[in-house]
Design a protein around this motif. Structure first.
Motif, PDB file in Angstrom:
ATOM      1  N   ASN A  56      15.712 -14.911  10.361  1.00  0.00           N
ATOM      2  CA  ASN A  56      14.358 -14.593  11.092  1.00  0.00           C
ATOM      3  C   ASN A  56      13.240 -14.905  10.320  1.00  0.00           C
ATOM      4  O   ASN A  56      13.163 -14.095   9.167  1.00  0.00           O
ATOM      5  N   GLU A  57      12.623 -15.948  10.382  1.00  0.00           N
ATOM      6  CA  GLU A  57      11.633 -16.629   9.609  1.00  0.00           C
ATOM      7  C   GLU A  57      10.460 -15.690   9.362  1.00  0.00           C
ATOM      8  O   GLU A  57       9.957 -15.514   8.140  1.00  0.00           O
ATOM      9  N   LYS A  58      10.215 -14.756  10.294  1.00  0.00           N
ATOM     10  CA  LYS A  58       8.936 -13.933  10.179  1.00  0.00           C
ATOM     11  C   LYS A  58       9.055 -12.791   9.245  1.00  0.00           C
ATOM     12  O   LYS A  58       8.468 -12.402   8.388  1.00  0.00           O
ATOM     13  N   THR A  59      10.437 -12.069   9.413  1.00  0.00           N
ATOM     14  CA  THR A  59      10.800 -11.067   8.572  1.00  0.00           C
ATOM     15  C   THR A  59      11.257 -11.561   7.208  1.00  0.00           C
ATOM     16  O   THR A  59      11.040 -10.841   6.238  1.00  0.00           O
ATOM     17  N   LEU A  60      11.735 -12.790   7.079  1.00  0.00           N
ATOM     18  CA  LEU A  60      11.861 -13.509   5.567  1.00  0.00           C
ATOM     19  C   LEU A  60      10.796 -13.535   4.884  1.00  0.00           C
ATOM     20  O   LEU A  60      10.739 -13.078   3.820  1.00  0.00           O
ATOM     21  N   ASN A  61       9.696 -13.948   5.559  1.00  0.00           N
ATOM     22  CA  ASN A  61       8.452 -14.062   4.785  1.00  0.00           C
ATOM     23  C   ASN A  61       8.157 -12.787   4.340  1.00  0.00           C
ATOM     24  O   ASN A  61       7.482 -12.639   3.131  1.00  0.00           O
ATOM     25  N   THR A  62       8.152 -11.518   5.070  1.00  0.00           N
ATOM     26  CA  THR A  62       7.837 -10.478   4.491  1.00  0.00           C
ATOM     27  C   THR A  62       8.762  -9.789   3.157  1.00  0.00           C
ATOM     28  O   THR A  62       8.182  -9.264   2.168  1.00  0.00           O
TER      29      THR A  62
ATOM     30  N   SER B 270       7.114   4.448  -1.057  1.00  0.00           N
ATOM     31  CA  SER B 270       6.332   3.466  -0.060  1.00  0.00           C
ATOM     32  C   SER B 270       7.275   2.254   0.072  1.00  0.00           C
ATOM     33  O   SER B 270       7.229   1.685   1.207  1.00  0.00           O
ATOM     34  N   TYR B 271       7.858   1.635  -0.871  1.00  0.00           N
ATOM     35  CA  TYR B 271       8.519   0.597  -0.801  1.00  0.00           C
ATOM     36  C   TYR B 271       9.903   0.841   0.222  1.00  0.00           C
ATOM     37  O   TYR B 271      10.177  -0.014   1.116  1.00  0.00           O
ATOM     38  N   MET B 272      10.566   1.850   0.065  1.00  0.00           N
ATOM     39  CA  MET B 272      11.713   2.376   1.048  1.00  0.00           C
ATOM     40  C   MET B 272      11.198   2.468   2.263  1.00  0.00           C
ATOM     41  O   MET B 272      11.882   2.164   3.257  1.00  0.00           O
ATOM     42  N   ASN B 273      10.193   3.237   2.440  1.00  0.00           N
ATOM     43  CA  ASN B 273       9.494   3.078   3.873  1.00  0.00           C
ATOM     44  C   ASN B 273       9.262   2.009   4.756  1.00  0.00           C
ATOM     45  O   ASN B 273       9.498   1.701   5.728  1.00  0.00           O
ATOM     46  N   ILE B 274       8.977   1.051   4.025  1.00  0.00           N
ATOM     47  CA  ILE B 274       8.637  -0.250   4.426  1.00  0.00           C
ATOM     48  C   ILE B 274       9.836  -1.009   4.822  1.00  0.00           C
ATOM     49  O   ILE B 274       9.964  -1.607   5.957  1.00  0.00           O
ATOM     50  N   LEU B 275      10.909  -0.964   3.830  1.00  0.00           N
ATOM     51  CA  LEU B 275      12.144  -1.441   4.352  1.00  0.00           C
ATOM     52  C   LEU B 275      12.548  -0.859   5.432  1.00  0.00           C
ATOM     53  O   LEU B 275      13.100  -1.572   6.413  1.00  0.00           O
ATOM     54  N   ARG B 276      12.566   0.379   5.514  1.00  0.00           N
ATOM     55  CA  ARG B 276      13.204   1.106   6.760  1.00  0.00           C
ATOM     56  C   ARG B 276      12.273   0.640   8.090  1.00  0.00           C
ATOM     57  O   ARG B 276      12.924   0.568   9.041  1.00  0.00           O
ATOM     58  N   ASP B 277      11.084   0.623   7.853  1.00  0.00           N
ATOM     59  CA  ASP B 277      10.123   0.070   8.959  1.00  0.00           C
ATOM     60  C   ASP B 277      10.743  -1.377   9.567  1.00  0.00           C
ATOM     61  O   ASP B 277      10.888  -1.645  10.804  1.00  0.00           O
ATOM     62  N   ILE B 278      10.945  -2.303   8.423  1.00  0.00           N
ATOM     63  CA  ILE B 278      11.482  -3.320   8.758  1.00  0.00           C
ATOM     64  C   ILE B 278      12.878  -3.526   9.696  1.00  0.00           C
ATOM     65  O   ILE B 278      12.811  -4.151  10.523  1.00  0.00           O
ATOM     66  N   GLU B 279      13.745  -2.768   9.100  1.00  0.00           N
ATOM     67  CA  GLU B 279      14.999  -2.492   9.668  1.00  0.00           C
ATOM     68  C   GLU B 279      14.771  -1.960  11.217  1.00  0.00           C
ATOM     69  O   GLU B 279      15.498  -2.559  12.099  1.00  0.00           O
TER      70      GLU B 279
ATOM     71  N   ASN C  26       1.401  -2.126   8.656  1.00  0.00           N
ATOM     72  CA  ASN C  26       0.499  -2.590   7.690  1.00  0.00           C
ATOM     73  C   ASN C  26       0.830  -2.407   6.288  1.00  0.00           C
ATOM     74  O   ASN C  26       0.584  -1.336   5.730  1.00  0.00           O
ATOM     75  N   TYR C  27       1.686  -3.393   5.875  1.00  0.00           N
ATOM     76  CA  TYR C  27       2.651  -2.964   4.704  1.00  0.00           C
ATOM     77  C   TYR C  27       1.586  -3.314   3.449  1.00  0.00           C
ATOM     78  O   TYR C  27       1.884  -2.723   2.508  1.00  0.00           O
TER      79      TYR C  27
ATOM     80  N   ARG D 118       0.511  -1.160   0.008  1.00  0.00           N
ATOM     81  CA  ARG D 118      -0.091   0.062   0.069  1.00  0.00           C
ATOM     82  C   ARG D 118       1.032   1.237  -0.034  1.00  0.00           C
ATOM     83  O   ARG D 118       2.072   1.250   0.271  1.00  0.00           O
ATOM     84  N   TYR D 119       0.332   2.529  -0.254  1.00  0.00           N
ATOM     85  CA  TYR D 119       0.978   3.552   0.062  1.00  0.00           C
ATOM     86  C   TYR D 119       1.338   3.719   1.608  1.00  0.00           C
ATOM     87  O   TYR D 119       0.534   3.687   2.112  1.00  0.00           O
TER      88      TYR D 119
END
Length: 391
Positions: A326-332, A373-382, A28-29, A17-18
């Motif tokens: 990390n199984e959960k993070t890898l899945n995302t 949006s993509y980069m913000n999601i990656l930042r959120d994960i990190e 909420n990715y 999502r945006y």
């Protein structure tokens, strides 16, 4: 008798999502409401009527076809439209349908991590066995991306044949209408006849095309005048009814074409592996550079041709290295490896840019919205992992 391979690729991504800077922390990715709306439409316009049409022609004329179905599409069908999977099973059970392996997430895994590439292939193979009780012997990478190294990997996994683009980059003045062999091993290659495939996939509704309208009668004559052992017609399955609407006559076109092939017996239809086994290979091919079926360039520029795409891929690679255990993070991260995410970021223009826009615009208004949006999601994960590690 000349052979024909009809191969259709079916895929729906799990679209993000945006996701603005101010969304970081929400986790909420994915835009699953949009994903369901699009799937509902494609089921109604394409999957259900097109699968029923193909089944009818298998029964009437013993037509053979091949499909690849991405893992992300299978997941969505399991959730929202299991009846379509049952319909696909019905086709497979005829014995006239081959299911082709690919990466589970229709992803750039090969460009990210070779072990991850292999793992995603194994995940897809397991899913196909689970859903269809079918063991695939053929392979296609996302958008027919291929080179020698990919050929080495998939051959080591037991695949007998792979699909890729019949581009002059690897053929020179040779024809795509034969079986070929990869030079470095015994892997057979079937090459897409991009002119005949794109006559349907991209030019069918083009009123400025000199051959418009394309009728089954005309196309069948073109097939009959095409020299070679095997004509490979490969395209997105969604071409039938979704990209090219029913009102254009696309279903009538396919029904009539199958009727000609079934009644006249000038051609024999083959599944992919059957064709590779039936015909002797014409020549060996050396494919040192990556090729694909996308855009005019037939390379990877659709996904990594622009600086923002490469920046996003570099960041994704970095997170893979950090969190692959990390199984959960890898899945995302695996959903984020889906090629569509990078395709939406393309800054191409003219005809190729129009195609990118067509696929992107329901999810994002501009390539930059997709990238941000993509980069913000990656930042959120990190950031989330950094906090978790401190705790």
């Amino acid at each position: 008798m000349t052979g024909i391979v009809f191969y259709f690729h079916a895929h729906q991504p799990r679209r993000i999502r945006y996701y603005s800077f101010f969304d970081i922390g929400s986790k909420n990715y994915f835009n699953d409401d949009l994903n369901k709306r699009i799937l509902d439409r494609v089921v109604y316009k394409c999957y259900k009527p097109a699968l029923e049409m193909i089944y009818d022609n298998i029964i009437k004329y013993d037509i053979k076809v091949s499909f690849s179905i991405s893992g992300t599409l299978i997941e969505q069908l399991e959730l929202y439209h299991p009846e379509i999977l049952e319909l696909w099973k019905k086709l497979v059970d005829t014995g006239n349908v081959e299911i082709v392996s690919e990466t589970y997430y229709h992803s750039l895994a090969y460009l990210i991590d070779k072990d991850e590439f292999i793992n995603q292939i194994k995940l897809h193979r397991k899913k196909i066995k689970e859903i269809f009780n079918y063991k695939s012997r053929s392979f296609r990478n996302f958008e027919l991306v291929f080179n020698n190294e990919i050929g080495e990997i998939v051959y080591s996994l037991g695949y007998k044949v792979a699909l890729t683009e019949g581009t002059e980059k690897i053929l020179g003045n040779r024809s795509p209408n034969y079986v070929y062999k990869l030079k470095i091993n015994n892997l057979r290659l079937l090459l897409r006849n991009y002119r005949l495939s794109d006559d349907i996939g991209f030019r069918f509704t083009n009123k400025n095309w000199s051959e418009y309208p394309l009728t089954a009668d005309k196309y069948y004559l073109w097939l009959k005048s095409t020299p070679g052992d095997i004509i490979n017609i490969f395209m997105d399955f969604e071409t039938i009814g979704e990209h090219i609407w029913k009102e254009s006559g696309i279903f009538e076109f396919w029904n009539k074409l199958f009727e000609y092939i079934g009644k006249e017996k000038y051609f024999e239809t083959y599944n992919i592996t059957e064709a590779a086994e039936e015909f002797n290979y014409k020549d060996e091919l050396n494919i040192p550079e990556l090729i694909s079926w996308a855009d005019i360039e037939r390379d990877l520029s659709a996904w990594i041709g622009d600086s923002i795409q490469r920046e996003a891929l570099d960041y994704l690679r970095e997170l893979y290295r950090k969190f692959k255990n990390n199984e959960k993070t890898l899945n995302t991260l695996r959903y984020l490896s889906t090629s569509d995410n990078f395709y939406y970021m393309s800054l191409k223009y003219n005809s190729d840019g129009d195609v990118h826009k067509y696929f992107r615009e329901e999810a994002f208004a501009t390539p930059y919205d997709s990238f941000i949006s993509y980069m913000n999601i990656l930042r959120d994960i990190e950031l989330d992992q950094a906090i978790e590690n401190r705790n």
